[in-house]
Design a protein around this motif. Structure first.
Motif, PDB file in Angstrom:
ATOM      1  N   UNK A 160       0.828  -1.207   0.000  1.00 49.03           N
ATOM      2  CA  UNK A 160       0.000   0.000   0.000  1.00 49.03           C
ATOM      3  C   UNK A 160       0.861   1.256   0.000  1.00 49.03           C
ATOM      4  N   UNK A 161       1.875   1.301   0.844  1.00 52.95           N
ATOM      5  CA  UNK A 161       2.753   2.465   0.914  1.00 52.95           C
ATOM      6  C   UNK A 161       3.503   2.666  -0.396  1.00 52.95           C
ATOM      7  N   UNK A 348      -6.531  -7.058  -1.081  1.00 50.12           N
ATOM      8  CA  UNK A 348      -7.653  -6.564  -0.289  1.00 50.12           C
ATOM      9  C   UNK A 348      -7.302  -5.310   0.508  1.00 50.12           C
ATOM     10  N   UNK A 349      -6.125  -5.259   1.104  1.00 50.08           N
ATOM     11  CA  UNK A 349      -5.731  -4.101   1.910  1.00 50.08           C
ATOM     12  C   UNK A 349      -5.662  -2.827   1.079  1.00 50.08           C
ATOM     13  N   UNK A 350      -5.131  -2.930  -0.122  1.00 52.27           N
ATOM     14  CA  UNK A 350      -5.053  -1.761  -1.006  1.00 52.27           C
ATOM     15  C   UNK A 350      -6.453  -1.309  -1.392  1.00 52.27           C
ATOM     16  N   UNK A 351      -7.306  -2.235  -1.773  1.00 52.81           N
ATOM     17  CA  UNK A 351      -8.666  -1.880  -2.175  1.00 52.81           C
ATOM     18  C   UNK A 351      -9.419  -1.220  -1.015  1.00 52.81           C
ATOM     19  N   UNK A 352      -9.166  -1.690   0.203  1.00 54.55           N
ATOM     20  CA  UNK A 352      -9.932  -1.240   1.365  1.00 54.55           C
ATOM     21  C   UNK A 352      -9.425   0.082   1.929  1.00 54.55           C
ATOM     22  N   UNK A 354      -6.654   2.286   0.536  1.00 61.57           N
ATOM     23  CA  UNK A 354      -5.955   3.282  -0.281  1.00 61.57           C
ATOM     24  C   UNK A 354      -6.708   4.603  -0.348  1.00 61.57           C
ATOM     25  N   UNK A 355      -8.011   4.541  -0.573  1.00 58.27           N
ATOM     26  CA  UNK A 355      -8.800   5.769  -0.706  1.00 58.27           C
ATOM     27  C   UNK A 355      -8.728   6.655   0.519  1.00 58.27           C
ATOM     28  N   UNK A 404      -3.992   5.605  10.531  1.00 60.74           N
ATOM     29  CA  UNK A 404      -4.851   4.497  10.924  1.00 60.74           C
ATOM     30  C   UNK A 404      -5.036   3.500   9.783  1.00 60.74           C
ATOM     31  N   UNK A 405      -5.184   4.023   8.550  1.00 56.09           N
ATOM     32  CA  UNK A 405      -5.359   3.138   7.396  1.00 56.09           C
ATOM     33  C   UNK A 405      -4.107   2.293   7.166  1.00 56.09           C
ATOM     34  N   UNK A 406      -2.931   2.909   7.258  1.00 63.16           N
ATOM     35  CA  UNK A 406      -1.682   2.167   7.067  1.00 63.16           C
ATOM     36  C   UNK A 406      -1.461   1.162   8.190  1.00 63.16           C
TER      37      UNK A 406
END
Length: 433
Positions: A160-161, A348-352, A354-355, A404-406
Motif C-alpha cells: 500500500x505504501x 484486499x488491503x489496497x482496495x480497502x 488506499x482511498x 490508521x489506514x496504514x
C-alpha cells in the motif's frame, strides 16, 4: 530579529506540542501536532495578543516568511521523486497511473455533481455555477507533504505504501489538467470566451516543460556529483540544485498566444526521479537530505496551520457548501481508489484502505484557489472560503486517518515499548498508575 523570532517560535511550538500530546496520552501523528501548534500561535490564537515573536499577529506576518513553505514543498517533492525508481515502477507503474488518474477524476465528478445540485437549491447568488465547477477540479488535489511525513514518521512499508506515494505524486499533474479545463469553462460561464489555449495548450505545456526541466537538471546534478569525493559536499550540491530548481520554476515564457510555465512540485519531483535513477550516490544522499530538511518540514506544517482561517466558520453558507464538498470529495477519492484498484487486481488491503490515505489536502489546493481568484466577485469568495474550510478539516484529520489506514493494512507496526508508553500515559490519565 522578528523573522528569526517567528521561525524559532514556529519550531519550538511544533516540537513541544508533540511532547504535550504524548504526555496527555493522545496518539496523534506529528503532522497533526504541528498544524495545531500553528493554529495556536497563528492570527486566531496567540497572535491576537499582538506580541511580535510570541505569535503571528496577522496573516501578513505569516505570509512574510511563506518562502519557507515553498522551499519545504520543493524538498518534499524531491523526496517523493525517489519513489519513481525504475526498479519499483516495473511492478507498480501501470497500477499507480490508472488509480492516480481514476480517483482524481472520480473526486472531481462527484463534487461537481453535488455542488451543481446545491447551486440549484441555494441559487446563483449563494453558490455561482462557475464556482461549483471550479471547486470540483480543486477536489482532485491531494497533499503530498502530509502523506510523506506520516510514512516517514512511522516508517510505513508494504504494498500500500509503495503504491500510495507515486499516486500522490501523480495527483499534481492530473489535478493541473482538471483544474485548467474546469477553470476555463468557469471563465466562459462568467462571461468570457472559451479559450482553448488556456484550457488545453497551457496545461499540457506546463506538464511537459516541467518534466523536461526537472529531467535536465537531474541529469546535470548527477554529473556534478561525480566531481566530489565527500558525501557532505554531494549533499550540499543536491540542496543547491533543489533551491535552483524551485527558483527556475517561477519562470514564465510567452510563446505566441500560449505561455510556458512550470509547476515547482512537478519539476522537483522529476529532479528527484532522474537523480535517483542515474546517481550511484542517491540512496545515501536522500537519507542525509531527509535529516537535513527535518526542521524545514516542521516549520512548513506549523506555518500551514497558522495560515488556516477559522473565520470561515462564521459564514454558515460556506460551512454548508464546505461540508458537501468534503463528503463528495471523500466519497470520490474512496470509490475511485477502490474501483480502480479492484480493476487492476490489487490485494484486499489496497482496495480497502488506499482511498482513505488520499484524503489529506493542502498546498496544491490552495494554489489552485489563489489562481481561481481571477474569477473575481462572489465566485472568488466562495471558492476561497470553501477551500480553506475543507483544507482546515482535511489537514487536521487527514494525517490521523492516513496513519490508521496504514496501521490496519499492517504497514505500520507499533513497537512494544511504544505500546507500553501509551498504556502508561493512559493509566496516568485515569489515575491507575
Amino acid at each position: 530579529m522578528s523573522l528569526f523570532l517567528s521561525i524559532s517560535a514556529a519550531l519550538f511550538a511544533g516540537l513541544m506540542l508533540t511532547r504535550v500530546f504524548k504526555w496527555m496520552g493522545f496518539n496523534f501523528p506529528d503532522v497533526t501536532a504541528f498544524l495545531i501548534a500553528g493554529l495556536l500561535i497563528g492570527p486566531y490564537g496567540l497572535g491576537r495578543l499582538g506580541i511580535n515573536g510570541f505569535g503571528f499577529v496577522s496573516e501578513e506576518a505569516v505570509q512574510s516568511i511563506s518562502q519557507i513553505n515553498t522551499a519545504a514543498l520543493g524538498f518534499i517533492a524531491f523526496s517523493i521523486g525517489s519513489e519513481f525508481r525504475l526498479s519499483s515502477l516495473k511492478h507498480t507503474g501501470k497500477t499507480a497511473t490508472v488509480i492516480g488518474i481514476f480517483q482524481a477524476v472520480m473526486a472531481t465528478i462527484l463534487v461537481d455533481a453535488a455542488l451543481i445540485a446545491l447551486h440549484f437549491i441555494l441559487g446563483e447568488e449563494v453558490l455561482p455555477l462557475s464556482a461549483a465547477i471550479t471547486l470540483g477540479a480543486i477536489a482532485s488535489a491531494t497533499a503530498p507533504a502530509a502523506t510523506l511525513m506520516v510514512v516517514r514518521q512511522y516508517k510505513a512499508n508494504g504494498p500500500l505504501t509503495r503504491l500510495l506515494l507515486p499516486i500522490v505524486a501523480l495527483d499534481d499533474a492530473v489535478g493541473l489538467v482538471l483544474f485548467s479545463v474546469s477553470f476555463g469553462i468557469a471563465m466562459a460561464l462568467k462571461g468570457g470566451n472559451l479559450d482553448m489555449i488556456s484550457i488545453v495548450v497551457n496545461p499540457i505545456l506546463e506538464i511537459i516543460c516541467s518534466v523536461l526541466l526537472g529531467g535536465v537538471l537531474g541529469y546535470i546534478l548527477t554529473q556534478l556529483e561525480k566531481l566530489f569525493y565527500s558525501n557532505s559536499n554531494r549533499l550540499s550540491m543536491t540542496i543547491t540544485f533543489v533551491f535552483l530548481t524551485i527558483a527556475l520554476s517561477y519562470l514564465e515564457i510567452p510563446v505566441g498566444k500560449a505561455t510556458i510555465s512550470f509547476s515547482s512540485l512537478l519539476v522537483c519531483m522529476m529532479l528527484g526521479t532522474v537523480f535517483c535513477n542515474t546517481s550511484e550516490f542517491s540512496e545515501d544522499i536522500m537519507t542525509r537530505a531527509e535529516k537535513w530538511t527535518s526542521p524545514l518540514n516542521v516549520a512548513f506544517f506549523v506555518l500551514s496551520g497558522a495560515e488556516l482561517e477559522l473565520g470561515v466558520f462564521t459564514h454558515m453558507e460556506y460551512v454548508l457548501i464546505g461540508v458537501m464538498f468534503i463528503l463528495a470529495r471523500s466519497l470520490g477519492k474512496y470509490l475511485g481508489a477502490r474501483i480502480s484498484s479492484t480493476a487492476m487486481g490489487c490485494d484486499q488491503n489496497i482496495r480497502k484502505y488506499l482511498g482513505i490515505t488520499l484524503l489529506p489536502q493542502a498546498g496544491v489546493a490552495i494554489g489552485m484557489c489563489n489562481q481561481a481568484a481571477a474569477l473575481g466577485g462572489a465566485e472568488s469568495s466562495v471558492i476561497r472560503n470553501v477551500t480553506l474550510f475543507a483544507v482546515l478539516v482535511y489537514e487536521l484529520t487527514g494525517p490521523f486517518m492516513t496513519r490508521e489506514a496504514l496501521t490496519k493494512a499492517g504497514e505500520i507496526v507499533v513497537k512494544p515499548a511504544e505500546k507500553q508508553s501509551r498504556n502508561r500515559f493512559k493509566a496516568q490519565g485515569t489515575g491507575r498508575a
